[in-house]
Structures are given as structure tokens and as C-alpha cells.
Design a protein around this motif. Structure first.
Motif, short mmCIF file in Angstrom:
data_model
loop_
_atom_site.label_atom_id
_atom_site.label_comp_id
_atom_site.label_asym_id
_atom_site.label_seq_id
_atom_site.Cartn_x
_atom_site.Cartn_y
_atom_site.Cartn_z
N LEU A 118 -49.19 19.10 -24.13
CA LEU A 118 -50.07 20.38 -24.02
C LEU A 118 -51.45 19.94 -24.04
N GLY A 119 -51.84 18.71 -24.63
CA GLY A 119 -53.29 18.47 -24.69
C GLY A 119 -53.09 17.25 -25.79
N GLU A 120 -54.18 16.43 -25.79
CA GLU A 120 -54.22 15.37 -26.78
C GLU A 120 -54.35 15.74 -28.49
N LEU A 121 -55.03 16.81 -28.54
CA LEU A 121 -54.83 17.24 -29.96
C LEU A 121 -53.46 17.62 -30.34
N PHE A 122 -52.82 18.31 -29.60
CA PHE A 122 -51.54 18.80 -30.01
C PHE A 122 -50.35 17.62 -30.35
N THR A 123 -50.77 16.67 -29.22
CA THR A 123 -49.89 15.52 -29.30
C THR A 123 -50.13 14.60 -30.67
N ALA A 124 -51.23 14.61 -30.73
CA ALA A 124 -51.50 14.12 -32.25
C ALA A 124 -50.92 14.84 -33.45
N TRP A 125 -50.90 16.06 -33.50
CA TRP A 125 -50.42 16.72 -34.30
C TRP A 125 -48.72 16.68 -34.31
N ASP A 126 -48.19 16.51 -33.20
CA ASP A 126 -46.75 16.08 -33.15
C ASP A 126 -46.47 14.69 -33.64
N PRO A 152 -40.81 20.18 -35.44
CA PRO A 152 -41.67 21.12 -34.73
C PRO A 152 -42.41 20.35 -33.88
N SER A 153 -42.71 21.02 -32.63
CA SER A 153 -43.66 20.39 -31.57
C SER A 153 -44.50 21.54 -31.06
N SER A 154 -45.73 21.02 -30.79
CA SER A 154 -46.74 22.20 -30.29
C SER A 154 -46.02 22.74 -28.84
N GLY A 155 -46.17 24.10 -28.71
CA GLY A 155 -45.70 24.77 -27.59
C GLY A 155 -44.10 24.23 -27.24
N ASN A 156 -43.44 23.71 -28.24
CA ASN A 156 -42.01 22.94 -28.06
C ASN A 156 -42.05 22.35 -26.78
N ARG A 157 -43.19 21.53 -26.52
CA ARG A 157 -43.20 20.78 -25.26
C ARG A 157 -42.43 19.56 -25.63
N GLN A 158 -42.29 18.97 -26.78
CA GLN A 158 -41.36 17.77 -27.14
C GLN A 158 -41.94 16.60 -26.37
N PRO A 159 -43.22 16.15 -26.12
CA PRO A 159 -43.58 15.03 -25.33
C PRO A 159 -43.29 13.74 -25.90
N LEU A 160 -43.10 13.61 -27.10
CA LEU A 160 -42.66 12.33 -27.86
C LEU A 160 -41.69 11.48 -27.40
N LYS A 161 -41.55 10.24 -27.11
CA LYS A 161 -40.65 9.36 -26.81
C LYS A 161 -40.51 8.12 -27.80
#
Length: 195
Positions: A95-103, A37-46
Motif C-alpha cells: 500500500l506504501g512504504e510507511l504502511f509496510t513498515a507498520w505491518d 493486522p495489516s494496513s488496508g488488509n493488503r498482507q504484503p509480508l512474506k
């Protein structure tokens, strides 16, 4: 079964360096992590895959190891990771730093469990020289920001869970046999009673 997998999935800092982890295995770990799962389904991770021994040595020089063991500079030659995954976020997709940390947390735990299932161990590292690592890997920091380095290889150390000491210190330690001891809070301590 998952409880057992998690309890055995300790951070590992010493590896059998000569037992190389191949690119296909690292790519397979990324393929598993990309499905989480990804916050907002943005999938920012590479992910940047590092398996070449010469490049692994250059990545190693960018890392800091074991904050609770300040006198330990990291694994000796022959005990270093045989591969790395660098987790980055795409600045255009966050989506935001916090959400990226969750992802990243979800992806990291998935990578560590998938690696353990394949007989490998991992060490997540957040203390590294971002600029140097980006230069070593040819990463364009205009759009990609390296956030975590996951060191991987065949485990060369044993890690055990211990009860949290009475002084409440969460610091891990090594005994004379180089067994890594990791204190954990008890279930009673982490459960909050409802009124």
C-alpha cells in the motif's frame, strides 16, 4: 501478564548455536505472524525460513550486528543463531512504504513474543547486504524485497532494562560479565500531559 512478557522480551545477540531451532517451530512463528493486522488488509509480508546449519552460516555472513557496539563483529562461532526468518514485502501488494513498515513492526513484535513463549530469543536485524542475502536465498528481487532478518535461537545472554542515564543516551552496553544493559525512558518521560 503481557507487560511482563514485553519487559522480558529483549533483543538477544548470543545464542546456544548447537541447540537447533527446527523448521516446524519457525513455520509456526510465521503462522502466528500472518494473522496480525495489516494496513488496508493488503498482507504484503512474506517470510523465508532458514534452519539448515550450512545455510544459516551463509546468512550470518550477510549481516551486521549491534550498531551501538561498533567493535563487536557479532556472535562468535558456537553463539550464533540457529535459525532465521527473513521478512520480505511483495512489491505487487504494498500500500506504501510507511504502511509496510507498520505491518513489519507488528509482525516482528508478534514473532519475538511467540518465540519467547517457546523458550527462544530473537534479534531483529535491518543492517544486512540485501543483494548478497537475496542471492544466498534465491529470492527474486523483482517482486520480493527483503526488509528484516530475525535471528533466532536459545538465548545465551542476559539482558536487563536500566533507567535512561541522565545524559539521555539510549546506547546499550555490556558489562564485564557480558550482561546486556538496555536503557529505557521512564513512564513519566513518555506520557504527555493533557491541557
Amino acid at each position: 501478564m503481557l507487560h511482563d512478557a514485553v519487559s522480558q522480551n529483549r533483543t538477544c545477540r548470543r545464542f546456544y548455536e548447537n541447540e537447533r531451532i527446527d523448521r516446524d517451530t519457525l513455520v509456526d512463528l510465521v503462522d502466528t505472524a500472518r494473522l496480525v493486522p495489516s494496513s488496508g488488509n493488503r498482507q504484503p509480508l512474506k517470510y523465508c525460513v532458514v534452519h539448515d546449519p550450512a545455510l544459516c552460516a551463509r546468512v550470518f555472513d550477510c549481516l551486521s550486528w549491534a550498531a551501538a557496539l561498533p567493535d563487536w563483529p557479532g556472535p562468535d562461532q558456537g553463539e550464533r543463531p540457529s535459525g532465521y526468518l527473513v521478512i520480505l514485502h511483495d512489491k505487487t501488494l504494498v500500500l506504501g512504504e510507511l504502511f509496510t513498515a507498520w505491518d513489519e513492526g507488528i509482525a516482528l513484535q508478534t514473532i519475538m513474543l511467540a518465540a519467547r513463549e517457546k523458550g527462544y530469543a530473537a534479534c531483529p536485524i535491518g543492517a544486512f547486504k540485501k543483494k548478497s542475502l537475496s542471492e544466498v536465498l534465491g529470492i527474486d528481487r523483482e517482486t520480493l524485497e527483503p526488509d528484516l532478518v530475525v535471528a533466532l535461537g536459545r538465548p545465551r545472554e542476559e539482558a536487563v532494562i536500566e533507567a535512561m542515564p541522565t545524559d539521555g543516551s539510549p546506547a546499550y552496553w555490556r558489562d564485564d560479565a557480558q550482561v546486556h544493559h538496555v536503557p529505557k525512558r521512564s513512564l513519566d518521560e513518555v506520557l504527555i500531559a493533557q491541557r
